[in-house]
Design a protein around this motif. Structure first.
Motif, PDB file in Angstrom:
ATOM      1  N   GLY A 103     -89.155 -40.736  64.080  1.00 28.22           N
ATOM      2  CA  GLY A 103     -88.168 -39.947  63.367  1.00 28.22           C
ATOM      3  C   GLY A 103     -86.785 -40.567  63.455  1.00 28.22           C
ATOM      4  O   GLY A 103     -86.581 -41.649  63.995  1.00 28.22           O
ATOM      5  N   THR A 104     -85.802 -39.847  62.928  1.00 29.01           N
ATOM      6  CA  THR A 104     -84.409 -40.301  62.892  1.00 29.01           C
ATOM      7  C   THR A 104     -83.507 -39.244  63.505  1.00 29.01           C
ATOM      8  O   THR A 104     -83.588 -38.072  63.129  1.00 29.01           O
ATOM      9  CB  THR A 104     -83.965 -40.588  61.446  1.00 29.01           C
ATOM     10  N   VAL A 105     -82.675 -39.653  64.444  1.00 30.24           N
ATOM     11  CA  VAL A 105     -81.675 -38.772  65.042  1.00 30.24           C
ATOM     12  C   VAL A 105     -80.314 -39.274  64.587  1.00 30.24           C
ATOM     13  O   VAL A 105     -79.928 -40.402  64.899  1.00 30.24           O
ATOM     14  CB  VAL A 105     -81.769 -38.759  66.578  1.00 30.24           C
ATOM     15  N   ASN A 106     -79.594 -38.447  63.840  1.00 26.72           N
ATOM     16  CA  ASN A 106     -78.383 -38.904  63.164  1.00 26.72           C
ATOM     17  C   ASN A 106     -77.160 -38.118  63.631  1.00 26.72           C
ATOM     18  O   ASN A 106     -77.048 -36.921  63.384  1.00 26.72           O
ATOM     19  CB  ASN A 106     -78.556 -38.740  61.653  1.00 26.72           C
ATOM     20  N   PHE A 107     -76.230 -38.828  64.322  1.00 29.85           N
ATOM     21  CA  PHE A 107     -74.953 -38.257  64.735  1.00 29.85           C
ATOM     22  C   PHE A 107     -73.799 -38.870  63.941  1.00 29.85           C
ATOM     23  O   PHE A 107     -72.667 -38.858  64.399  1.00 29.85           O
ATOM     24  CB  PHE A 107     -74.711 -38.520  66.223  1.00 29.85           C
ATOM     25  N   SER A 108     -74.069 -39.400  62.751  1.00 28.45           N
ATOM     26  CA  SER A 108     -73.016 -40.057  61.977  1.00 28.45           C
ATOM     27  C   SER A 108     -71.839 -39.112  61.756  1.00 28.45           C
ATOM     28  O   SER A 108     -72.006 -37.975  61.300  1.00 28.45           O
ATOM     29  CB  SER A 108     -73.560 -40.498  60.614  1.00 28.45           C
ATOM     30  N   GLY A 109     -70.634 -39.612  62.054  1.00 26.40           N
ATOM     31  CA  GLY A 109     -69.434 -38.821  61.817  1.00 26.40           C
ATOM     32  C   GLY A 109     -69.285 -37.613  62.718  1.00 26.40           C
ATOM     33  O   GLY A 109     -68.439 -36.745  62.471  1.00 26.40           O
TER      34      GLY A 109
END
Length: 443
Positions: A213-219
């Motif tokens: 999966g993908t864990v996204n903390f962008s921004g």
């Protein structure tokens, strides 16, 4: 499912082929050379043929019954799944309605209801939907803290109550990522979208496993509390902190925007996947990969800006994978690789600009892998390799420019880094302190 006629035909054909294959295999195995023929049909042979006919008819009937039973089972399972989906949808609607309530207590109940729905979801897509809704709630704008002014006491109480709801979601997410993937209620392997989220409290991913999966903390903005990734394992997922901001927290192996808090990846294991901090802004605090192990995958700080704070790789082990600082800007703060072990993999500082702050490899051991400063610009600040050991691998300064600042190699051991003397030039500038064994001979 296939129509009955097609299913029966396919089943009969498959049965004939299997029976023929078994018969032929027995003939070969037993070594039959031929079958005697006779013109006379005796009673025993006729009786055997009658029994064989009844056996074939019984087998055909059993085959039909098996196909019909299989289809009935599939229909029952499909019906049960539709009923479970219908009940899930009803409960989902009720839980979402609670999240929109004006009462913090009701919203808190909605959070736990959605988490329970995710655990009991009849399929992966419905579970992912519940996780997405919890993440979307964290992404919603909220009224900032009105402060301790007695005139705004009621607003502050309301702010703290809704803040508790957000913190509960963060705690639930961390708990589910620590559960073994084989467990029924584990969320490992699912996507986690926290793009642009403001995390103003603790978030515990210690011991979590990111294997898909993908864990996204962008921004994302980390403004208070501690975000803890200590002991986490990254073996096949993508964790993204692109364009995140660090403004004054302690971030141990973190990324995004931190103004007061802690993100900890101490002792984390990176054996695959990607963790991205590209274009992140570090204006305070500490980002720590202390004692982390990099045996594969990539950690990307490319084009990030370090104007304050610390990025700490002290005691880290680089046995594989790549850590990128390509075209990063260091105008303040500290990046430290003290006592790090480089036995494989790569650390890329190519094109980086050092106009302030400090980069230190004090007592680091370079026995393999590559550290690349090709095209880097040193105009201010300090880069320190004091007492470092260069016994293998490659440390390269090709095309680097030393126009200011301090570069220190005092008490360094082993071979001179590739391209260093050419980049420094002769005579050696006062701002560059080389190991005595590396100094060019006096004229």
């Amino acid at each position: 499912m296939w129509k009955v006629g097609r299913a029966l035909t396919s089943a009969f054909v498959a049965a004939v082929l299997v029976a023929g294959g078994i018969f032929y295999g027995l003939v070969v195995l037993l070594g039959f050379r031929g079958i005697d023929d006779t013109a006379k049909l005796d009673a025993k042979t006729l009786f055997d043929l009658v029994k064989l006919s009844f056996g074939v008819v019984a087998g055909a009937g059993a085959l039909v019954a098996l196909v019909v039973a299989y289809r009935r089972q599939r229909v029952d399972e499909a019906g049960a799944h539709r009923e479970a989906t219908r009940l899930h949808t009803e409960r989902f609607s009720q839980a979402v309605d609670k999240l929109g309530s004006d009462s913090p207590a009701v919203r808190l109940g909605g959070v736990h209801a959605l988490a329970g729905l995710a655990d009991d979801a009849p399929d992966d897509s419905l579970r992912q939907t519940c996780i997405d809704v919890l993440c979307a709630y964290l992404q919603l704008p909220f009224t900032p803290d009105p402060g301790d002014d007695p005139a705004h006491q009621e607003e502050r109480h309301r702010y703290l109550a809704f803040r508790k709801v957000r913190h509960t979601i963060l705690r639930i997410i961390g708990d589910h990522y620590r559960r073994p993937q084989a467990a029924r209620r584990s969320w490992q392997g699912y996507d986690l979208d926290l793009t642009g989220v403001t995390i103003d409290g603790g978030m515990n991913f210690s011991g979590a496993v990111f294997s898909g999966g993908t864990v996204n903390f962008s921004g994302a903005m980390f403004s208070d509390g501690a975000v803890n990734f200590s002991g986490a394992t990254f073996t096949g997922s993508t964790v993204n902190f692109h364009d995140a901001k660090f403004c004054g927290s302690t971030v141990r192996f973190g990324g995004a925007m931190f103004s007061n808090g802690e993100v900890c990846f101490t002792g984390a294991l990176f054996s695959g996947g990607t963790v991205r901090f590209g274009v992140a802004s570090f204006s305070g605090g500490t980002v720590s990969f202390e004692r982390a192990v990099f045996s594969g995958g990539a950690v990307d700080f490319g084009s990030s800006v370090f104007s304050d704070g610390t990025v700490d790789f002290s005691g880290a082990t680089f046995a594989g994978g790549t850590v990128y600082f390509h075209v990063a800007t260091f105008s303040g703060g500290t990046v430290t690789f003290g006592r790090a072990q480089f036995s494989g993999g790569a650390v890329d500082f190519s094109g980086a600009a050092f106009s302030g702050g400090a980069l230190t490899f004090r007592r680091a051991v370079f026995s393999g892998g590559a550290v690349d400063f090709g095209g880097a610009t040193f105009s201010d600040g300090e880069v320190c390799f004091t007492a470092a050991l260069f016994s293998g691998g490659t440390v390269a300064f090709g095309s680097s420019a030393f126009s200011g600042g301090t570069v220190v190699f005092r008490e360094a051991w082993g071979s001179v880094p590739r391209g260093l003397l050419a980049a420094v030039g002769s005579p050696v500038p006062a701002t560059v302190a080389l190991a005595s064994a590396w100094l060019p001979p006096s004229p």
